[in-house]
Design a protein around this motif. Sequence first.
Motif, PDB file in Angstrom:
ATOM      1  N   UNK A  74      25.877 -26.321 -37.674  1.00  0.00           N
ATOM      2  CA  UNK A  74      24.587 -25.685 -37.438  1.00  0.00           C
ATOM      3  C   UNK A  74      24.735 -24.487 -36.510  1.00  0.00           C
ATOM      4  N   UNK A  75      25.569 -24.606 -35.509  1.00  0.00           N
ATOM      5  CA  UNK A  75      25.793 -23.500 -34.576  1.00  0.00           C
ATOM      6  C   UNK A  75      26.478 -22.324 -35.276  1.00  0.00           C
ATOM      7  N   UNK A  76      27.434 -22.617 -36.137  1.00  0.00           N
ATOM      8  CA  UNK A  76      28.129 -21.552 -36.865  1.00  0.00           C
ATOM      9  C   UNK A  76      27.181 -20.833 -37.815  1.00  0.00           C
ATOM     10  N   UNK A  77      26.290 -21.567 -38.482  1.00  0.00           N
ATOM     11  CA  UNK A  77      25.317 -20.931 -39.366  1.00  0.00           C
ATOM     12  C   UNK A  77      24.345 -20.063 -38.587  1.00  0.00           C
ATOM     13  N   UNK A  78      23.916 -20.543 -37.413  1.00  0.00           N
ATOM     14  CA  UNK A  78      22.997 -19.756 -36.585  1.00  0.00           C
ATOM     15  C   UNK A  78      23.673 -18.477 -36.097  1.00  0.00           C
ATOM     16  N   UNK A  79      24.936 -18.578 -35.668  1.00  0.00           N
ATOM     17  CA  UNK A  79      25.670 -17.391 -35.216  1.00  0.00           C
ATOM     18  C   UNK A  79      25.871 -16.402 -36.359  1.00  0.00           C
ATOM     19  N   UNK A  80      26.176 -16.906 -37.544  1.00  0.00           N
ATOM     20  CA  UNK A  80      26.342 -16.027 -38.700  1.00  0.00           C
ATOM     21  C   UNK A  80      25.052 -15.321 -39.070  1.00  0.00           C
ATOM     22  N   UNK A  81      23.946 -16.046 -39.011  1.00  0.00           N
ATOM     23  CA  UNK A  81      22.654 -15.432 -39.316  1.00  0.00           C
ATOM     24  C   UNK A  81      22.300 -14.378 -38.271  1.00  0.00           C
ATOM     25  N   UNK A  82      22.614 -14.638 -37.007  1.00  0.00           N
ATOM     26  CA  UNK A  82      22.336 -13.669 -35.948  1.00  0.00           C
ATOM     27  C   UNK A  82      23.162 -12.402 -36.154  1.00  0.00           C
ATOM     28  N   UNK A  83      24.442 -12.569 -36.494  1.00  0.00           N
ATOM     29  CA  UNK A  83      25.290 -11.400 -36.747  1.00  0.00           C
ATOM     30  C   UNK A  83      24.778 -10.597 -37.940  1.00  0.00           C
ATOM     31  N   UNK A  84      24.336 -11.285 -38.980  1.00  0.00           N
ATOM     32  CA  UNK A  84      23.806 -10.596 -40.158  1.00  0.00           C
ATOM     33  C   UNK A  84      22.539  -9.816 -39.821  1.00  0.00           C
ATOM     34  N   UNK A  85      21.661 -10.413 -39.016  1.00  0.00           N
ATOM     35  CA  UNK A  85      20.436  -9.716 -38.632  1.00  0.00           C
ATOM     36  C   UNK A  85      20.744  -8.502 -37.765  1.00  0.00           C
ATOM     37  N   UNK A  86      21.685  -8.630 -36.851  1.00  0.00           N
ATOM     38  CA  UNK A  86      22.053  -7.490 -36.012  1.00  0.00           C
ATOM     39  C   UNK A  86      22.657  -6.369 -36.846  1.00  0.00           C
ATOM     40  N   UNK A  87      23.516  -6.719 -37.793  1.00  0.00           N
ATOM     41  CA  UNK A  87      24.105  -5.711 -38.668  1.00  0.00           C
ATOM     42  C   UNK A  87      23.026  -5.012 -39.486  1.00  0.00           C
ATOM     43  N   UNK A  88      22.101  -5.782 -40.043  1.00  0.00           N
ATOM     44  CA  UNK A  88      21.032  -5.190 -40.851  1.00  0.00           C
ATOM     45  C   UNK A  88      20.163  -4.267 -39.999  1.00  0.00           C
ATOM     46  N   UNK A  89      19.881  -4.664 -38.763  1.00  0.00           N
ATOM     47  CA  UNK A  89      19.086  -3.821 -37.876  1.00  0.00           C
ATOM     48  C   UNK A  89      19.793  -2.526 -37.535  1.00  0.00           C
ATOM     49  N   UNK A  90      21.068  -2.619 -37.202  1.00  0.00           N
ATOM     50  CA  UNK A  90      21.825  -1.410 -36.884  1.00  0.00           C
ATOM     51  C   UNK A  90      21.972  -0.511 -38.113  1.00  0.00           C
ATOM     52  N   UNK A  91      22.158  -1.104 -39.269  1.00  0.00           N
ATOM     53  CA  UNK A  91      22.264  -0.331 -40.499  1.00  0.00           C
ATOM     54  C   UNK A  91      20.960   0.414 -40.776  1.00  0.00           C
ATOM     55  N   UNK A  92      19.825  -0.280 -40.592  1.00  0.00           N
ATOM     56  CA  UNK A  92      18.529   0.360 -40.835  1.00  0.00           C
ATOM     57  C   UNK A  92      18.290   1.503 -39.849  1.00  0.00           C
TER      58      UNK A  92
END
Length: 98
Positions: free
Chosen positions: A42-60
Amino acid sequence: MKDRPAPMEQDLDPILSALAHDVAPGVLGGFMEGVWERVGDMSARRDGAMRSMLFAGLFAVGLGAGALTVQAPVYAQEPAYPLFSDARLSPAALLHVD
């Protein structure tokens, strides 16, 4: 009517007697390992989702900054200041030097 225990007490008595006699519940040997493995997943999935959201935000932000930047042509010329370009404001004109 007062001789019969309340329904809550009927459920509570076996539980209290089990606790009083220290009857250990049956837990499988690998139970805690499974719990910690699940927590890690669960912690690994949460960290992966956080990294994906940060990447998407920086990309936008990067895409928006690049798309909204005006690519106006730049020409090499002297800057023109209409307020100060008049010859009457030159030092010689101001000091009345000929």
